[in-house]
Design an enzyme around this catalytic site. Structure first.
Site, PDB file in Angstrom:
ATOM      1  N   GLU A  14      68.046  12.288  53.266  1.00  0.00           N
ATOM      2  CA  GLU A  14      66.536  12.359  52.943  1.00  0.00           C
ATOM      3  C   GLU A  14      66.381  13.469  52.105  1.00  0.00           C
ATOM      4  OE1 GLU A  14      62.876  11.316  55.298  1.00  0.00           O
ATOM      5  OE2 GLU A  14      63.412   9.428  54.107  1.00  0.00           O
ATOM      6  N   HIS A  28      88.356   5.472  68.489  1.00  0.00           N
ATOM      7  CA  HIS A  28      88.904   4.177  68.805  1.00  0.00           C
ATOM      8  C   HIS A  28      88.186   3.358  67.732  1.00  0.00           C
ATOM      9  CE1 HIS A  28      90.583   5.136  72.472  1.00  0.00           C
ATOM     10  NE2 HIS A  28      89.660   5.823  72.844  1.00  0.00           N
ATOM     11  N   LYS A  66      59.211   0.481  48.615  1.00  0.00           N
ATOM     12  CA  LYS A  66      58.132  -0.013  49.749  1.00  0.00           C
ATOM     13  C   LYS A  66      57.147  -0.666  48.869  1.00  0.00           C
ATOM     14  CE  LYS A  66      58.028   4.229  52.426  1.00  0.00           C
ATOM     15  NZ  LYS A  66      57.374   5.702  52.740  1.00  0.00           N
TER      16      LYS A  66
HETATM   17  O1  F6P Z   1      59.886   6.355  54.341  1.00  0.00           O
HETATM   18  C1  F6P Z   1      60.294   7.510  54.475  1.00  0.00           C
HETATM   19  C2  F6P Z   1      59.645   8.394  55.321  1.00  0.00           C
HETATM   20  O2  F6P Z   1      58.408   8.717  54.564  1.00  0.00           O
HETATM   21  C3  F6P Z   1      60.145   9.530  56.068  1.00  0.00           C
HETATM   22  O3  F6P Z   1      60.307  10.451  54.959  1.00  0.00           O
HETATM   23  C4  F6P Z   1      59.403   9.707  57.337  1.00  0.00           C
HETATM   24  O4  F6P Z   1      60.186  10.488  58.552  1.00  0.00           O
HETATM   25  C5  F6P Z   1      59.180   8.382  57.644  1.00  0.00           C
HETATM   26  O5  F6P Z   1      59.170   7.494  56.426  1.00  0.00           O
HETATM   27  C6  F6P Z   1      57.888   7.915  58.297  1.00  0.00           C
HETATM   28  O6  F6P Z   1      56.847   8.258  57.640  1.00  0.00           O
HETATM   29  P1  F6P Z   1      55.363   8.609  58.728  1.00  0.00           P
HETATM   30  O7  F6P Z   1      55.694   9.743  59.682  1.00  0.00           O
HETATM   31  O8  F6P Z   1      54.451   9.052  57.614  1.00  0.00           O
HETATM   32  O9  F6P Z   1      55.057   7.445  59.185  1.00  0.00           O
END
Ligand code: F6P
Length: 538
Positions: free
Chosen positions: A352, A383, A502
């Site tokens: 990421e 394994h 998203k």
């Molecule tokens: O979608 C990725 C992300 O933004 C990550 O970088 C982050 O760790 C995760 O989602 C959770 O985000 P949040 O802590 O804002 O819920």
């Protein structure tokens, strides 16, 4: 091409016909290529490089102005320009006696105040003084979060479970992350709402996965208690977030919020209030020891010449493998079952952070960046996928991670099992490097029983796995990621690549309710139609 890059390209050619078994003939190799600091030993003697390559890699680091970049990171400069903020996870582990002034504020003061608040929560829960709606003491804490708000705490809790102080036996910690409710649905069958507390861990407090699990959890509390939702969210929920307003709006009591700062990236946040499940599991002193181990690595990173600077060396070895040896797969292989979640944690940390193809200047990167990382507890992976490492067509670099000592004072059988794990770790690193030459044999083997070797690996050895050494190990990888990003000229602290998915999912949820925009590609249209038909069938 820069001068160091040109030299490294020439060295690639120079070493192209040299096998690791030739390099390992030098009797000084281990002494020359293993380095110790902050509870860890890094052995890079099984990398396909020689001291000349190392010198050229160090030149590359200087050419890319690595030292000023490290200073900028640790000083709190804006190193995440697309979100206009610093990345100060190192500030979260600075001792009380230090200062870090950024924009006129001493960040250490706020960090220490949060640790003190965390201590209050932990003490109250351990002492059985946090009571649920019926007056019963809380016994089960469920951390609801995803990505950085889940993987770090989960990994550390699992790794350090045996450091649980007696007081912590009062609390069972559980983790829920998956948006489909799989983990939550099982837990809701087992747990009693009267003594269950939820920790909503979300930096943004806007992550749908977490909010969906949180809403289901609150429905459960409401239905099972027959009480008012507002009262339950105040008494049975702690919020850990950098967006306290949203958490309050959601219904969490202000005094039950542990705040952290937007300069703490999600995947770098286990050192903040996001580490509450860790402190609940190993106690506040254990959590502080974890921070100290990470701080020792920060100090080492800041002050040590690159020649023996562990994060710098680990990063440069990666650059050599990815950009000059054409290796794009990286296996993480802990030889200690307690580190079962380390591969998943590092997958997020590395991929990421550095899974980017656009540089700071907006231009496409001319070089390969982050490889594909994956991993598994080493002995189990033997394994499963080691066949590919030994006889497949892919070049793979591996990190072996192992403690020298374990199980002292325990059953003789367990002590022997640790020796077995160590022997296997050393054997695998040896066979990957040397291939057939790892064992002197008289008779020739058929082709399908032969091993080419020449697969590079590093070994990270620690005396024992404990809060301090684990803190150092995690900080080692965090800084490694930063060094690589500096060399590649990319921003390791944003993650725009996850946003589009998203948005599209938001639209598709409407489509599943029959209200989407409808302008989908044929594959999506076809699947939507089929799913609808399946859902309507009786
Ligand atoms: O979608 C990725 C992300 O933004 C990550 O970088 C982050 O760790 C995760 O989602 C959770 O985000 P949040 O802590 O804002 O819920």
């Amino acid at each position: 091409m820069s001068p160091a890059w040109t030299k490294l390209s020439a060295s690639t050619e120079r070493l192209s016909r040299v096998h690791l078994r030739d390099l390992l003939r030098s009797s000084h190799r281990f002494e020359q290529l293993s380095f110790s600091a902050a509870n860890l030993l890094l052995d890079i003697s099984r990398q396909r490089l020689d001291t000349q390559v190392l010198q050229e890699l160090l030149e590359l680091a200087h050419e890319r102005n690595l030292k000023p970049a490290i200073d900028a990171l640790l000083r709190g400069d804006v190193v995440n320009p697309t979100e206009s903020r610093p990345a100060l996870h190192s500030a979260l582990r600075m001792p009380k006696t230090t200062k870090l002034i950024v924009d006129g504020d001493d960040l250490v003061v706020g960090v220490q105040a949060t640790l003190d608040r965390m201590q209050t929560f932990v003490d109250k829960l351990h002492a059985g003084q946090w009571r649920g709606y019926s007056g019963r003491a809380i016994t089960d804490v469920v951390n609801i979060g995803v990505g950085g708000s889940d993987l770090g705490p989960l990994m550390v809790c699992e790794a350090l479970h045996e450091f649980k102080p007696e007081a912590a036996n009062a609390i069972n910690v559980h983790f829920v992350s998956s948006m489909d409710g799989s983990q939550l649905s099982n837990l809701l069958v087992e747990l009693n709402p009267e003594n269950t507390l939820f920790v909503l861990a979300s930096k943004s407090f806007g992550t749908l996965d977490t909010l969906a699990n949180a809403s289901t959890a609150l429905d459960w509390l409401e239905q099972r208690s027959g009480l008012d939702r507002q009262l339950l969210s105040r008494q049975h929920v702690i919020g850990v977030t950098a967006s306290p307003d949203k958490a309050i709006e959601w219904g969490i009591a202000e005094e039950h919020i542990l705040q952290f700062w937007d300069w703490t990236g999600g995947r770098y946040s286990l050192w903040s209030g996001i580490g509450l499940p860790i402190a609940l599991t190993i106690g506040m002193q254990g959590f502080r020891d974890l921070l100290s181990g990470a701080h020792a690595m920060d100090e080492h990173f800041a002050q040590t010449p690159f020649e023996c600077n562990l994060p710098v060396l680990l990063a440069l070895v990666g650059i050599w493998n990815i950009n000059f040896q054409d290796i794009h797969a990286h296996a993480i292989l802990p030889y200690d079952g307690r580190l079962a979640h380390l591969p998943a944690y590092l997958e997020q940390l590395e991929m990421e952070s550095n899974g980017k193809s656009v540089k700071h200047d907006g231009q496409p990167s001319e070089n390969r960046t982050c490889p594909i990382l994956w991993g598994e507890i080493g002995p189990n992976a033997q394994h499963a996928f080691y066949q590919l490492l030994h006889q497949g067509t892919e070049a793979v670099m591996s990190d072996f991670i192992v403690p020298a000592r374990r199980y002292e004072g325990r059953e003789a059988g367990l002590l022997e099992q640790h020796q077995l794990a160590l022997a296997n770790c050393l054997a695998q690193a040896r066979v990957l490097a040397l291939g057939d030459a790892a064992l002197a044999e008289e008779t020739e083997r058929p082709p399908w029983q032969r091993y080419a070797g020449n697969q590079p690996s590093s070994v990270i050895l620690m005396e024992t796995l404990n809060p301090g050494s684990l803190g150092s190990l995690i900080a080692l990888y965090e800084h490694k990621v930063y060094v690589q990003a500096v060399i590649w000229g990319i921003n390791p602290f944003d993650q725009w690549g996850v946003e589009l998915g998203k948005k599209v999912a938001n639209d598709l949820i409407e489509a599943l309710h029959g209200e989407g925009k409808g302008d989908y590609d044929s594959a999506t249209r076809g699947l939507l139609k089929t799913i609808q038909a399946m859902q309507e069938a009786d």
